[in-house]
Design an enzyme around this catalytic site. Structure first.
Site, PDB file in Angstrom:
ATOM      1  N   SER A  98       1.002  -1.242  -0.038  1.00 31.23           N
ATOM      2  CA  SER A  98       0.292   0.394  -0.090  1.00 31.23           C
ATOM      3  C   SER A  98       0.893   0.684  -0.033  1.00 31.23           C
ATOM      4  CB  SER A  98      -1.171  -0.337   1.041  1.00 31.23           C
ATOM      5  OG  SER A  98      -1.690  -1.251   0.842  1.00 31.23           O
ATOM      6  N   THR A 161      -1.682   4.432   3.371  1.00 27.59           N
ATOM      7  CA  THR A 161      -2.411   5.323   2.065  1.00 27.59           C
ATOM      8  C   THR A 161      -2.420   6.459   2.194  1.00 27.59           C
ATOM      9  OG1 THR A 161      -3.806   3.542   1.610  1.00 27.59           O
ATOM     10  CG2 THR A 161      -4.807   5.758   0.929  1.00 27.59           C
ATOM     11  N   GLU A 223      -9.797   6.999  26.143  1.00 29.66           N
ATOM     12  CA  GLU A 223     -11.265   6.298  25.213  1.00 29.66           C
ATOM     13  C   GLU A 223     -10.260   4.835  26.489  1.00 29.66           C
ATOM     14  OE1 GLU A 223     -11.912   6.443  21.708  1.00 29.66           O
ATOM     15  OE2 GLU A 223     -13.755   4.417  22.212  1.00 29.66           O
ATOM     16  N   PHE A 278     -10.437   9.186  16.251  1.00 32.43           N
ATOM     17  CA  PHE A 278     -11.007   7.899  16.963  1.00 32.43           C
ATOM     18  C   PHE A 278     -10.756   7.196  17.491  1.00 32.43           C
ATOM     19  CE2 PHE A 278     -12.899  11.133  13.270  1.00 32.43           C
ATOM     20  CZ  PHE A 278     -13.603  12.441  14.164  1.00 32.43           C
ATOM     21  N   ASP A 294     -17.430   6.352  17.715  1.00 32.44           N
ATOM     22  CA  ASP A 294     -16.906   6.433  16.437  1.00 32.44           C
ATOM     23  C   ASP A 294     -18.026   6.502  15.457  1.00 32.44           C
ATOM     24  OD1 ASP A 294     -14.555   5.127  17.458  1.00 32.44           O
ATOM     25  OD2 ASP A 294     -15.096   3.091  17.038  1.00 32.44           O
ATOM     26  N   ASP A 325      -8.599  -4.129   2.994  1.00 33.18           N
ATOM     27  CA  ASP A 325      -7.383  -4.533   3.385  1.00 33.18           C
ATOM     28  C   ASP A 325      -7.148  -5.349   4.366  1.00 33.18           C
ATOM     29  OD1 ASP A 325      -5.017  -5.199   1.861  1.00 33.18           O
ATOM     30  OD2 ASP A 325      -3.887  -4.165   4.290  1.00 33.18           O
ATOM     31  N   HIS A 329      -6.470  -9.299   4.905  1.00 33.34           N
ATOM     32  CA  HIS A 329      -5.338  -9.953   5.993  1.00 33.34           C
ATOM     33  C   HIS A 329      -5.847 -11.187   7.330  1.00 33.34           C
ATOM     34  CE1 HIS A 329      -2.008  -8.068   3.223  1.00 33.34           C
ATOM     35  NE2 HIS A 329      -2.535  -7.190   3.550  1.00 33.34           N
TER      36      HIS A 329
HETATM   37 ZN   LIG Z   1      -2.358  -4.767   2.737  1.00 29.07          ZN
END
Ligand SMILES: [Zn+2]
Ligand SMILES: *[C@@H]1O[C@H](CO)[C@@H](O)[C@H](O)[C@H]1NC(C)=O
Ligand SMILES: *[C@@H]1O[C@H](CO)[C@@H](O)[C@H](O)[C@H]1NC(C)=O
Ligand SMILES: *[C@@H]1O[C@H](CO)[C@@H](O)[C@H](O)[C@H]1NC(C)=O
Ligand SMILES: *[C@@H]1O[C@H](CO)[C@@H](O)[C@H](O)[C@H]1NC(C)=O
Length: 505
Positions: A98, A161, A223, A278, A294, A325, A329
């Protein structure tokens, strides 16, 4: 919509299919009139790991959640008029990751796996190869052109990303200085969280997870106060939320929120800068989301667009459905597909809030996964269900969804597990795989690019992934290629187009 029984009756009539195809043809013929407007706004939706098999399965899931058979249903992205294929390989990898891919579709340059915002001259994790090899992203080009910019993700905001939009890092794993080698720190490389606030200091909207990388080592999370794994990580002792606040001009309204109720109670007409973190690491899967604390991806996108839309010069927004993703995985196809359906809902929301007259929207993936569904399932077979037959070799049933490799590999008493006694529709069921791996891998085949709005037709064939931001920048008259913008030729308005037909009664 159309009641299911009626739809199935209609499908028996050849005229139904002819009418449907003729309607699609009529719509396609209208595409001869190209939308050559200047894109005021650009929205990029990135489904991390959303290969074509995931798109199709998500479409069926979406339809089945509406009590339809599923195959006939339309995702929001299915309604986009232009589709192309993206070649996803990294400069040093046939099956990419990624980070290298994000550098391609955000910075316009292919790169090595594991690196973000740097060219292929940079070797992963080698800090001293970085200097001079930084490449900038479309987020920066948009900012320099006076647009507002935003990043929305369901992962950490410093994950691969989003980080290619603002950071230059020889290693995607350098989330904070805690994750860096002493050598890399000593050679002067900066962690990605720090770069989020240093490199492009005025990103208007940042939302996602990643709180723990912003706080000094051992700081309790707001939190999860008693959970050690969510404590702050920073060795430099900085509180980056304070750093972010301090950098903002005092006459601007900057808001940091860490939960949904605070987010949804903001007066967005008055917020100039928004930082929403969050979760301490990634956000929860949509199926597991705490709806008190959330926001959904769709809610975040709605908030982001409301803030960014106030800029008369327009905006660039990167939206990542980042946990498609992760579901894959883990071999948890149900988690992955619900993530994809939620991102599609966000695409619909963005479509409601913008117009293809002035907004270029692109939906794509960074790479695929070794995720398949098959087995001659009948029409309307539950997407998480069994194939209709048993294996003619081991005599056992099998699920339609399978992985080429991953954690779902299971041998019981010397044989492939008999799934008929297993709850294979459970949210965390791990579909069987051919090869045992703790983490299922990415896939190497091309992914789809869906596009609508100004210049969307430039995404039209089989393209290298790094072509995508060149198109977005050209359409918006930003970045390096703006010679065509002064002539005025681009500013003619193509009339409103009806860009799709739906599959109704
Ligand atoms: Zn991945
Ligand atoms: C760069 O760092 C590596 C270790 O990470 C070292 O082996 C190498 O000599 C360094 N190169 C230069 C030019 O300083
Ligand atoms: C971390 O914080 C906890 C509670 O705030 C404290 O008890 C502990 O001593 C701290 N550990 C270190 C290594 O500073
Ligand atoms: C949200 O955050 C605010 C500010 O810290 C806090 O006062 C409020 O109790 C939080 N709400 C929830 C539901 O956690
Ligand atoms: C698989 O399990 C089902 C029920 O649990 C059983 O009826 C069937 O015989 C089993 N198949 C094989 C090949 O063991």
């Amino acid at each position: 919509g159309c009641p299911l029984w009626l739809l199935l009756e209609k499908e028996k009539n050849p005229q139904y299919w002819r009418n449907q195809a003729q309607q699609t043809l009529k719509t396609a013929l209208k595409l001869q009139q190209l939308n050559t407007n200047v894109a005021k706004n650009i929205i990029l939706f990135l489904g991390d790991g959303m290969g074509v098999s995931t798109v199709t399965a998500a479409r069926i899931l979406k339809g089945q959640l509406q009590n339809m058979k599923g195959e006939e249903s339309l995702l929001e992205m299915d309604k986009f008029p232009y589709v192309a294929l993206s070649k996803t390989y990294n400069t040093n990898a046939q099956v990419p990751d990624s980070a290298g891919t994000a550098t391609a579709y955000l910075c316009g340059v292919k790169a090595n796996e594991g690196t973000v915002g740097v060219s292929a001259a940079v070797t992963r994790a080698q800090c001293n190869t970085t200097a001079g090899n930084e490449v900038t992203s479309i987020l920066k080009w948009a900012k320099e052109a006076g647009k507002s910019v935003g990043i929305v993700t369901t992962t950490r905001v410093n994950h691969a990303t989003p980080s290619a939009a603002y950071a230059h890092s020889a290693n995607r794993d350098w989330y904070s200085d805690n994750e860096m080698s002493p050598e890399a720190i000593q050679q002067g490389c900066k962690d990605i969280a720090q770069q989020l606030f240093d490199n492009i200091p005025d990103i208007e909207v940042i939302m996602g997870g990643g709180r723990k990388y912003m706080f000094p080592k051992n700081t309790s999370d707001v939190e999860y106060q008693n959970d050690d794994k969510y404590r702050g990580t920073r060795l430099d002792g900085k509180n980056l939320i304070d750093v972010w606040r301090d950098k903002k001009s005092k006459d601007k309204n900057s808001q940091y929120v860490w939960n949904r109720s605070d987010l949804l109670s903001l007066n967005l007409m008055e917020v100039d800068f928004l930082l929403g973190l969050f979760e301490p690491i990634d956000m929860m899967y949509e199926l597991d989301r705490n709806v008190q604390t959330d926001p959904s991806l769709t809610e975040m996108v709605q908030v982001a667009i409301k803030i960014l839309q106030r800029n008369p010069r327009g905006f660039f927004l990167l939206v990542e459905g980042g946990r498609i993703d992760h579901g894959h995985h883990e071999g948890k196809a149900k988690q992955a597909l619900y993530e994809a359906v939620e991102m599609d809902r966000a695409i619909g929301k963005a479509g409601d809030m913008t117009s293809p007259e002035d907004t270029l929207t692109v939906v794509t993936a960074d790479h695929s996964h070794v995720f398949t569904f098959g087995g001659y399932t009948p029409r309307g077979n539950p997407i998480f269900g069994l194939a209709p037959m048993h294996s003619d070799v081991d005599k056992m049933p099998f699920t339609s969804i399978l992985y080429g490799n991953g954690p779902g590999y299971k041998i019981v008493a010397g044989e492939r597990e008999n799934v008929s006694a297993v709850d294979y529709a459970h949210a965390n069921y791990q579909a069987q795989s051919a090869v045992p791996l703790r983490q299922e891998t990415h896939g190497g085949e091309d992914v789809a690019i869906f596009a609508k709005g100004p210049m969307a037709h430039l995404l039209h064939g089989v393209h290298e992934q790094n072509y995508i931001p060149h198109v977005m920048a050209y359409a918006a008259c930003i970045g390096q290629n703006t010679d065509h913008c002064s002539s005025g030729a681009q500013h003619s308005t193509a009339g409103p187009l009806v860009l799709f037909s739906s599959h109704g009664c």
